[in-house]
Design an enzyme around this catalytic site. Structure first.
Site, PDB file in Angstrom:
ATOM      1  N   VAL A  46       0.840  -1.198   0.000  1.00  0.00           N
ATOM      2  CA  VAL A  46       0.000   0.000   0.000  1.00  0.00           C
ATOM      3  C   VAL A  46       0.881   1.256   0.000  1.00  0.00           C
ATOM      4  O   VAL A  46       0.563   2.242  -0.656  1.00  0.00           O
ATOM      5  CB  VAL A  46      -0.968   0.008   1.210  1.00  0.00           C
ATOM      6  CG1 VAL A  46      -1.767   1.306   1.269  1.00  0.00           C
ATOM      7  CG2 VAL A  46      -1.898  -1.198   1.157  1.00  0.00           C
ATOM      8  N   CYS A  47       1.994   1.201   0.696  1.00  0.00           N
ATOM      9  CA  CYS A  47       2.861   2.376   0.866  1.00  0.00           C
ATOM     10  C   CYS A  47       3.270   3.030  -0.459  1.00  0.00           C
ATOM     11  O   CYS A  47       3.148   4.257  -0.591  1.00  0.00           O
ATOM     12  CB  CYS A  47       4.089   2.024   1.694  1.00  0.00           C
ATOM     13  SG  CYS A  47       3.691   1.444   3.357  1.00  0.00           S
TER      14      CYS A  47
END
Length: 187
Positions: A46-47
Protein backbone atom coordinates in the site's frame (compact mmCIF):
# COMPACT_ATOMS: atom_id res chain seq x y z
CA UNK A 1 -4.13 12.32 23.78
CA UNK A 2 -4.29 14.49 20.67
CA UNK A 3 -1.36 16.29 19.10
CA UNK A 4 -3.64 18.99 17.68
CA UNK A 5 -2.42 22.41 18.80
CA UNK A 6 0.90 21.02 20.04
CA UNK A 7 4.36 22.04 18.89
CA UNK A 8 6.45 19.45 17.05
CA UNK A 9 9.00 18.01 19.47
CA UNK A 10 12.71 18.49 18.72
CA UNK A 11 14.33 15.86 16.49
CA UNK A 12 17.16 15.39 14.01
CA UNK A 13 17.11 12.69 11.34
CA UNK A 14 18.79 11.67 8.11
CA UNK A 15 16.79 11.77 4.89
CA UNK A 16 17.02 11.03 1.20
CA UNK A 17 16.14 13.86 -1.17
CA UNK A 18 16.69 14.16 -4.91
CA UNK A 19 19.83 12.01 -5.01
CA UNK A 20 21.39 13.34 -1.79
CA UNK A 21 21.43 12.46 1.89
CA UNK A 22 20.43 15.42 4.04
CA UNK A 23 19.79 16.19 7.69
CA UNK A 24 16.28 17.24 8.69
CA UNK A 25 15.11 18.59 12.05
CA UNK A 26 12.07 20.23 13.62
CA UNK A 27 13.62 23.53 12.50
CA UNK A 28 12.73 22.61 8.89
CA UNK A 29 9.03 22.90 9.81
CA UNK A 30 9.28 26.50 10.97
CA UNK A 31 8.28 29.36 8.69
CA UNK A 32 6.26 27.31 6.20
CA UNK A 33 3.45 24.79 6.06
CA UNK A 34 4.53 21.16 6.26
CA UNK A 35 2.96 17.75 5.74
CA UNK A 36 4.52 14.78 7.48
CA UNK A 37 3.32 11.47 6.10
CA UNK A 38 4.27 8.36 8.10
CA UNK A 39 4.00 4.91 6.51
CA UNK A 40 4.94 1.40 7.74
CA UNK A 41 7.82 0.33 5.50
CA UNK A 42 9.67 0.61 2.22
CA UNK A 43 9.33 -2.21 -0.34
CA UNK A 44 5.74 -2.98 0.69
CA UNK A 45 2.35 -2.84 -1.00
CA UNK A 46 0.00 0.00 0.00
CA UNK A 47 2.86 2.38 0.87
CA UNK A 48 4.14 2.96 -2.69
CA UNK A 49 0.61 3.69 -3.92
CA UNK A 50 0.19 6.33 -1.22
CA UNK A 51 3.58 7.93 -1.74
CA UNK A 52 3.09 8.05 -5.51
CA UNK A 53 -0.35 9.63 -4.99
CA UNK A 54 1.26 12.19 -2.69
CA UNK A 55 3.86 12.92 -5.39
CA UNK A 56 1.00 13.47 -7.86
CA UNK A 57 -0.24 16.31 -5.58
CA UNK A 58 3.25 17.62 -4.75
CA UNK A 59 3.26 20.47 -7.31
CA UNK A 60 -0.10 21.70 -5.98
CA UNK A 61 1.14 21.48 -2.40
CA UNK A 62 4.30 23.42 -3.32
CA UNK A 63 2.11 26.12 -4.91
CA UNK A 64 0.35 26.36 -1.53
CA UNK A 65 3.73 26.87 0.19
CA UNK A 66 3.80 23.37 1.67
CA UNK A 67 6.82 21.08 2.01
CA UNK A 68 6.21 17.34 2.21
CA UNK A 69 8.13 14.81 4.30
CA UNK A 70 7.51 11.08 4.20
CA UNK A 71 8.74 9.01 7.15
CA UNK A 72 9.19 5.33 7.89
CA UNK A 73 11.36 3.49 10.40
CA UNK A 74 13.62 2.42 7.52
CA UNK A 75 16.99 4.15 7.04
CA UNK A 76 17.71 6.88 4.53
CA UNK A 77 19.88 4.29 2.73
CA UNK A 78 16.84 2.05 2.30
CA UNK A 79 14.86 5.01 0.97
CA UNK A 80 17.52 5.55 -1.69
CA UNK A 81 17.50 1.87 -2.67
CA UNK A 82 13.70 1.91 -2.93
CA UNK A 83 13.82 5.15 -4.94
CA UNK A 84 16.35 3.53 -7.30
CA UNK A 85 14.33 0.33 -7.82
CA UNK A 86 10.63 1.20 -7.73
CA UNK A 87 8.85 2.80 -10.66
CA UNK A 88 6.36 4.51 -8.31
CA UNK A 89 8.93 5.71 -5.76
CA UNK A 90 11.44 6.88 -8.39
CA UNK A 91 9.00 9.74 -9.14
CA UNK A 92 9.22 11.17 -5.62
CA UNK A 93 10.69 14.66 -5.35
CA UNK A 94 9.85 15.35 -1.71
CA UNK A 95 12.00 14.51 1.32
CA UNK A 96 12.05 10.90 2.59
CA UNK A 97 13.07 10.80 6.26
CA UNK A 98 14.60 7.69 7.82
CA UNK A 99 13.55 6.98 11.40
CA UNK A 100 15.42 3.82 12.45
CA UNK A 101 15.66 5.14 16.02
CA UNK A 102 11.84 5.42 15.99
CA UNK A 103 12.12 8.76 17.82
CA UNK A 104 10.12 10.69 15.25
CA UNK A 105 7.42 8.00 15.10
CA UNK A 106 7.18 8.11 18.91
CA UNK A 107 7.10 11.95 18.94
CA UNK A 108 4.11 11.87 16.58
CA UNK A 109 2.53 8.98 18.51
CA UNK A 110 2.29 6.69 15.47
CA UNK A 111 4.78 3.98 16.44
CA UNK A 112 3.41 0.45 16.59
CA UNK A 113 5.75 -0.66 19.38
CA UNK A 114 5.15 -4.38 18.79
CA UNK A 115 5.90 -4.25 15.06
CA UNK A 116 8.53 -1.49 15.33
CA UNK A 117 6.86 0.28 12.40
CA UNK A 118 5.06 3.58 11.94
CA UNK A 119 1.31 3.62 11.41
CA UNK A 120 -0.22 5.46 8.45
CA UNK A 121 -0.31 8.95 9.96
CA UNK A 122 -0.59 12.28 8.17
CA UNK A 123 0.09 15.56 9.97
CA UNK A 124 -0.45 19.13 8.78
CA UNK A 125 1.91 21.52 10.55
CA UNK A 126 1.59 25.30 10.40
CA UNK A 127 4.50 27.77 9.99
CA UNK A 128 4.83 28.01 13.79
CA UNK A 129 5.55 24.26 14.03
CA UNK A 130 2.09 23.54 15.50
CA UNK A 131 0.06 20.48 14.46
CA UNK A 132 -3.22 21.59 12.86
CA UNK A 133 -4.62 18.30 11.51
CA UNK A 134 -4.04 14.58 12.01
CA UNK A 135 -5.24 11.53 10.09
CA UNK A 136 -4.28 8.01 11.13
CA UNK A 137 -5.37 4.95 9.16
CA UNK A 138 -5.14 1.21 9.77
CA UNK A 139 -2.38 -0.54 7.82
CA UNK A 140 -4.70 -1.81 5.09
CA UNK A 141 -6.34 1.55 4.34
CA UNK A 142 -4.47 3.81 1.92
CA UNK A 143 -4.85 7.59 2.00
CA UNK A 144 -6.03 9.97 -0.73
CA UNK A 145 -3.70 12.96 -1.16
CA UNK A 146 -6.37 15.05 -2.92
CA UNK A 147 -8.27 15.35 0.38
CA UNK A 148 -5.04 16.56 1.97
CA UNK A 149 -4.93 19.52 -0.43
CA UNK A 150 -8.42 20.60 0.67
CA UNK A 151 -7.52 20.28 4.36
CA UNK A 152 -4.43 22.46 3.85
CA UNK A 153 -6.45 25.11 2.04
CA UNK A 154 -8.93 25.14 4.93
CA UNK A 155 -6.15 25.32 7.54
CA UNK A 156 -4.50 28.19 5.68
CA UNK A 157 -7.82 30.02 5.30
CA UNK A 158 -8.61 29.75 9.02
CA UNK A 159 -5.10 30.95 9.94
CA UNK A 160 -5.40 33.95 7.61
CA UNK A 161 -8.98 34.80 8.60
CA UNK A 162 -9.29 34.83 12.40
CA UNK A 163 -12.85 34.46 13.61
CA UNK A 164 -13.93 32.39 10.62
CA UNK A 165 -14.22 28.61 10.35
CA UNK A 166 -14.65 26.23 7.42
CA UNK A 167 -17.75 23.99 7.49
CA UNK A 168 -17.88 20.38 6.28
CA UNK A 169 -17.03 19.88 2.59
CA UNK A 170 -15.67 23.43 2.39
CA UNK A 171 -13.92 24.19 -0.88
CA UNK A 172 -11.71 27.17 -1.63
CA UNK A 173 -13.92 30.19 -2.35
CA UNK A 174 -16.87 28.62 -0.53
CA UNK A 175 -18.83 30.14 2.31
CA UNK A 176 -17.34 30.09 5.77
CA UNK A 177 -18.93 30.59 9.16
CA UNK A 178 -18.35 33.26 11.81
CA UNK A 179 -19.17 31.56 15.10
CA UNK A 180 -21.37 33.73 17.28
CA UNK A 181 -24.32 33.54 19.63
CA UNK A 182 -26.60 34.31 16.67
CA UNK A 183 -25.63 31.01 14.97
CA UNK A 184 -26.32 28.74 17.92
CA UNK A 185 -29.02 26.26 16.93
CA UNK A 186 -29.46 27.76 13.46
CA UNK A 187 -27.11 25.57 11.47
Amino acid sequence: MSLIGKKVLPFTAQAYHNGDFITVSDENFKGKWSVVCFYPADFTFVCPTELEDLQNEYATLKELGVEVYSVSTDTHFTHKAWHDHSEAISKIEYIMIGDPSQKLSRNFEVLDEEAGLAQRGTFIIDPDGIVQAVEINADGIGRDASTLVNKIKAAQYVRNNPGEVCPAKWQEGGETLKPSLDLVGKI
